[in-house]
Design a protein around this motif. Structure first.
Motif, PDB file in Angstrom:
ATOM      1  N   ALA A   3       0.872  -1.227  -0.167  1.00 23.89           N
ATOM      2  CA  ALA A   3       0.027  -0.072   0.034  1.00 23.89           C
ATOM      3  C   ALA A   3       0.928   1.471   0.047  1.00 23.89           C
ATOM      4  O   ALA A   3       2.010   1.376   0.477  1.00 23.89           O
ATOM      5  N   THR A   5       0.903   5.314   0.694  1.00 23.29           N
ATOM      6  CA  THR A   5       0.160   6.493   1.553  1.00 23.29           C
ATOM      7  C   THR A   5       0.930   7.969   1.351  1.00 23.29           C
ATOM      8  O   THR A   5       2.008   7.575   1.027  1.00 23.29           O
ATOM      9  N   THR A  13      -3.399   4.123   9.097  1.00 27.81           N
ATOM     10  CA  THR A  13      -4.521   3.320   8.563  1.00 27.81           C
ATOM     11  C   THR A  13      -4.069   2.038   7.914  1.00 27.81           C
ATOM     12  O   THR A  13      -4.612   1.057   8.053  1.00 27.81           O
ATOM     13  N   ALA A  14      -2.847   2.378   6.900  1.00 26.80           N
ATOM     14  CA  ALA A  14      -2.418   1.272   6.227  1.00 26.80           C
ATOM     15  C   ALA A  14      -1.891   0.171   7.153  1.00 26.80           C
ATOM     16  O   ALA A  14      -2.016  -0.963   6.882  1.00 26.80           O
ATOM     17  N   ALA A  16      -2.618  -0.240  10.498  1.00 29.85           N
ATOM     18  CA  ALA A  16      -3.729  -0.940  10.967  1.00 29.85           C
ATOM     19  C   ALA A  16      -4.386  -2.091  10.134  1.00 29.85           C
ATOM     20  O   ALA A  16      -4.925  -3.163  10.700  1.00 29.85           O
ATOM     21  N   GLU A  17      -4.580  -1.795   8.914  1.00 35.61           N
ATOM     22  CA  GLU A  17      -5.545  -2.757   8.032  1.00 35.61           C
ATOM     23  C   GLU A  17      -4.728  -3.664   7.434  1.00 35.61           C
ATOM     24  O   GLU A  17      -5.228  -4.802   7.407  1.00 35.61           O
ATOM     25  N   HIS A  18      -3.149  -3.565   7.027  1.00 42.31           N
ATOM     26  CA  HIS A  18      -2.509  -4.467   6.517  1.00 42.31           C
ATOM     27  C   HIS A  18      -1.708  -5.457   7.431  1.00 42.31           C
ATOM     28  O   HIS A  18      -1.038  -6.497   6.981  1.00 42.31           O
ATOM     29  N   ARG A  19      -1.041  -4.726   8.421  1.00 39.36           N
ATOM     30  CA  ARG A  19      -0.424  -5.473   9.183  1.00 39.36           C
ATOM     31  C   ARG A  19       1.021  -5.875   8.603  1.00 39.36           C
ATOM     32  O   ARG A  19       1.470  -7.158   8.385  1.00 39.36           O
ATOM     33  N   THR A  23       7.771  -1.810   6.638  1.00 41.77           N
ATOM     34  CA  THR A  23       7.337  -0.472   6.037  1.00 41.77           C
ATOM     35  C   THR A  23       8.343   0.519   5.686  1.00 41.77           C
ATOM     36  O   THR A  23       9.400   0.244   6.330  1.00 41.77           O
ATOM     37  N   HIS A  44       3.546   1.313  17.402  1.00 41.85           N
ATOM     38  CA  HIS A  44       3.389  -0.313  17.029  1.00 41.85           C
ATOM     39  C   HIS A  44       5.007  -0.886  17.369  1.00 41.85           C
ATOM     40  O   HIS A  44       5.611  -1.275  16.572  1.00 41.85           O
TER      41      HIS A  44
END
Length: 198
Positions: A3, A5, A13-14, A16-19, A23, A44
């Motif tokens: 993803a 962003t 948000t990414a 939280a949604e994709h774990r 990154t 995190h």
């Protein structure tokens, strides 16, 4: 799957949604352009994060190194153009390793081999010594017979000379005291026997 962003809320948000397994983030993101990249790691713990920065920001690099959990990296942006180095760094971060740009390490070593307290004026050292005793600004002003504004100015100079970022405003006092204590054993100051007049 990946993803992309463009700002701090989207990045959060990414995550939280994709774990994600790893990154890649700029040390500063809109809308505030402060320390959003580092903040993601704080929110995190253990999240593999490869932070990119235009130049070495000592407080952020130091925070990542001191994390102790692994899975972190700090690279200068010019490394991104060296594709093999960049992909190798990302793979190592995803695997739980700590990856630091050689220039970052060099600057941190140089910074920590000198005594940062030596750059302070005698008055600033007095203020910092009282901070290390746990004194608040009004007490420091009383002990040194100076105004509250003068204390505030001295503390601001101390933060600047010790290289403490304004974005660490909630922690700079603690970091300044830790720097002082790591370079000087606590000894009685002249202020314990009455104020010093200058």
């Amino acid at each position: 799957m990946y993803a992309i962003t463009h700002d701090a809320p989207g990045f959060a948000t990414a995550i939280a949604e994709h774990r994600p397994h790893a990154t890649i983030v700029d040390v500063r993101l809109p809308p505030t352009y402060r320390d959003e990249g580092i903040h993601a790691r704080r929110r995190h713990p253990g999240l593999p994060v490869l932070v990119l920065s235009q130049y070495v920001e000592h407080s952020y690099a130091g925070e990542l190194i001191s994390d102790g959990r692994g899975g972190i990296g700090y690279l200068l942006k010019d490394r991104v153009s060296r594709v093999s180095e960049f992909t190798d760094a990302l793979q190592r971060v995803a695997a739980g390793a700590t990856v630091m740009d050689p220039e970052v390490i060099g600057q941190l070593l140089t910074r920590h081999t000198r005594d940062p307290i030596a750059s302070l004026t005698p008055r600033e050292r007095e203020v910092l010594a009282l901070m290390a005793e746990g004194q608040d600004n009004p007490t420091i002003a009383t002990r040194l017979v100076i105004t509250d504004n003068a204390v505030h100015k001295h503390i601001g100079n101390i933060f600047t000379k010790l290289g403490l970022s304004p974005t660490d405003s909630g922690h700079r006092r603690v970091l300044a005291v830790l720097t002082y204590l790591s370079h000087h054993r606590p000894t009685p100051t002249s202020t314990e026997h009455g104020p010093t007049h200058r």
